[in-house]
Motif scaffolding. Structure first.
Motif, PDB file in Angstrom:
ATOM      1  N   SER A 178      -2.825  -2.224 -17.722  1.00 23.23           N
ATOM      2  CA  SER A 178      -2.705  -1.089 -16.810  1.00 23.23           C
ATOM      3  C   SER A 178      -2.073   0.080 -17.550  1.00 23.23           C
ATOM      4  N   GLN A 227       1.552  -3.349 -19.512  1.00 22.65           N
ATOM      5  CA  GLN A 227       1.452  -1.894 -19.416  1.00 22.65           C
ATOM      6  C   GLN A 227       0.983  -1.340 -20.756  1.00 22.65           C
ATOM      7  N   ARG A 259      -3.886  -0.134  -5.259  1.00 25.57           N
ATOM      8  CA  ARG A 259      -3.512  -1.417  -5.856  1.00 25.57           C
ATOM      9  C   ARG A 259      -3.895  -2.605  -4.978  1.00 25.57           C
ATOM     10  N   MET A 305      -7.236  -1.240 -15.921  1.00 28.87           N
ATOM     11  CA  MET A 305      -7.222  -0.395 -14.732  1.00 28.87           C
ATOM     12  C   MET A 305      -6.201   0.719 -14.902  1.00 28.87           C
ATOM     13  N   ASN A 306      -6.350   1.754 -14.074  1.00 31.16           N
ATOM     14  CA  ASN A 306      -5.362   2.822 -14.027  1.00 31.16           C
ATOM     15  C   ASN A 306      -4.242   2.430 -13.067  1.00 31.16           C
ATOM     16  N   PRO A 307      -3.057   2.997 -13.223  1.00 35.33           N
ATOM     17  CA  PRO A 307      -1.947   2.615 -12.339  1.00 35.33           C
ATOM     18  C   PRO A 307      -2.040   3.243 -10.948  1.00 35.33           C
ATOM     19  N   LEU A 349       2.107  -5.071  -9.529  1.00 33.77           N
ATOM     20  CA  LEU A 349       0.982  -4.732  -8.638  1.00 33.77           C
ATOM     21  C   LEU A 349       1.129  -5.401  -7.295  1.00 33.77           C
ATOM     22  N   HIS A 397       0.046  -9.734 -17.554  1.00 37.13           N
ATOM     23  CA  HIS A 397      -0.054  -8.401 -16.966  1.00 37.13           C
ATOM     24  C   HIS A 397       0.757  -7.450 -17.848  1.00 37.13           C
TER      25      HIS A 397
END
Length: 496
Positions: free
Chosen positions: A216, A385, A369, A343-345, A496, A383
């Motif tokens: 993300s 960043q 989300r 994905m974008n945040p 998320l 997961h």
């Protein structure tokens, strides 16, 4: 009365059941009938076979011709039965000898000129033909992939005349010889990636243990770039894995021998349907998750996929296979893929960006989300960043490790797993997790705190232990220590 029997194969998912092509000539008004549950393509064989025989200067019998494709309850599709039907007519009418036909399995689509066209699923058919011990006669364009199956004699032919010349002994067909060349990978190198040390480390862990990953971050931070280079650090395929992957590709669009041993990389668009992902159709065919078998399925813009489409991934992520059921038939395909998603945040993509560009409201971010369900996220092991790069990181030359260096560590860790438990860490059962992944006292205390604070499910608990076991393998540690547990827990805190 004259009768000829030839051997061929159908396709039913990954299976290739044997089909007996029985051709019977009898007196009566001229007719040409095909029975045995043929689809439209098979019924059209009558016209292709007649034209091919006449073009090749053979006599087409003006008699009552009955072709039976046994077993009768197995649906038959595609043009692969053209060649055995044509040979059966020639053998039953005495234009080629009946003797010796039993030692061959035959498949191929005929052009009106008598030339042979390639067929779908040649490798899967050859894999099953190995059990019969017969020699496989195939179109030249399909023979190379079929010959990848060791222990199967494959004879390539370009035309009906070539096959007849072989069966009559005038000019024998030369066996197909496969020369597999391991070409250089077309993917980029990890050394080209600027910054993103945490993401690079997480992908190394994922490659070593076979774990799924969700990245993300804002647009342009390198998520797609990292995913496209992920295949280059995966361990080399075993012969069994290469054969299974090639067989799946053969069912879809044919397999090129030059791709032998190369892990597949599939990246469907976010508008893909559920059937496109898992497979289906009136005649079930493999979807993206099966075409990525023993490879990587990259889902970019994960939150833009339809939620119902993403939910179809839940069972295959756990079981490693997919069963496609239709009213007329059922097919099972393997789907042991490695999921890499990005994905974008937030809807605009700039949440957390140092320039403060994001203008999304909390409700918009929450709705965005929530397009991803909890059960699906629970099945993704790591997961992470992928933050925006600073000006210094953008301007300086990349100084990361090369993919070959990372791959050597990944392969060493994977060998430790296979030597210890016989499978990669992501395939460990609950009982095996208790046996091979138990942390030391400090690690157990840390994990207990993580379960309470992060409200982890039983599945997430086991996945953290598997990831920690992989991290320990990368550091050549026999014990799972607190430092390994701490890193594994960090990969479950995307929020998320």
């Amino acid at each position: 009365m004259a009768l000829a029997v030839l051997h061929s194969r159908a396709l039913a998912g990954m299976e290739a059941p044997a089909v007996a092509v029985e051709v019977h000539l009898a007196n009566g008004l001229p007719s040409f009938t095909i029975v045995g549950l043929p689809e439209a393509e098979v019924k059209e064989s009558k016209d292709r076979v007649r034209a091919a025989l006449q073009t090749a200067q053979f006599e087409f019998p003006a008699r009552r011709i009955t072709v039976n494709l046994a077993p009768a309850d197995l649906p038959k599709e595609s043009g692969r039965y053209d060649l055995p039907i044509a040979l059966g007519i020639l053998a039953a009418s005495g234009q080629i000898p009946l003797q010796g036909l039993d030692q061959y399995e035959v498949a191929g689509e005929l052009a009106l000129t008598g030339e042979l066209r390639p067929i779908r699923g040649a490798l899967a058919m050859a894999y099953k033909a190995k059990e019969s011990g017969r020699t496989f006669i195939l179109p030249q364009d399909s023979a190379a992939e079929a010959a990848l199956v060791q222990g199967v004699a494959v004879l390539p032919a370009t035309s009906l005349l070539q096959v007849c010349a072989h069966l009559t002994g005038r000019e024998l067909l030369a066996p197909q010889v496969v020369s597999v060349v391991q070409h250089a990978s077309a993917e980029g190198d990890f050394a080209e990636v600027k910054g993103q040390l945490q993401a690079r480390r997480a992908l190394e862990v994922a490659a070593a243990g076979g774990h799924s990953v969700l990245m993300s971050g804002p647009p342009g931070t390198g998520k797609s770039m990292l995913a496209s280079r992920f295949v280059g650090i995966l361990p080399a395929m075993t012969e069994v894995e290469a054969l299974e992957s090639a067989a799946i590709q053969s069912l879809s669009k044919g397999f090129r021998a030059s791709d032998w041993g190369k892990r597949p990389y599939r990246a469907p668009h976010h508008t893909a349907s559920g059937v496109a992902l898992v497979g289906g159709g009136a005649i079930p065919k493999p979807g993206e998750i099966s075409l990525a078998h023993h490879g990587v399925l990259f889902l970019d813009e994960l939150a833009e996929f339809d939620r119902k489409v993403l939910e179809v991934l839940r069972e295959p992520l756990e079981s490693g296979h997919i069963t496609v059921s239709r009213a007329a038939r059922q097919a099972e395909f393997p789907a042991r893929f490695q999921l890499v998603a990005a994905m974008n945040p937030c809807p605009c993509g700039y949440l957390g960006h140092p320039n403060g560009k994001c203008r999304c409201t909390p409700d918009q971010i929450a709705r965005y989300r929530h397009r991803l369900s909890g059960p699906l996220l629970d099945r993704i092991d790591l997961h992470i960043q992928v933050p925006a790069l600073t000006e210094e990181e953008l301007m300086q030359a990349p100084a990361g490790e090369a993919s070959t260096t990372i791959r050597s560590r990944v392969e060493a860790a994977r060998r430790r797993q296979l030597d210890r438990q016989g499978v990669a860490n992501y395939l460990l059962t609950s009982q095996q997790v208790e046996t091979y992944c138990q942390p030391d006292e400090a690690g157990a205390a840390l994990l207990k705190q993580a379960i309470a604070r992060l409200d982890l499910s039983a599945r997430a608990y086991h996945r953290i232990l598997k990831v920690a076991r992989t991290i320990a393998d990368l550091s050549a540690s026999e014990a799972v220590q607190s430092v390994h547990i701490a890193e594994a827990v960090q990969y479950r805190r995307l929020g998320l």
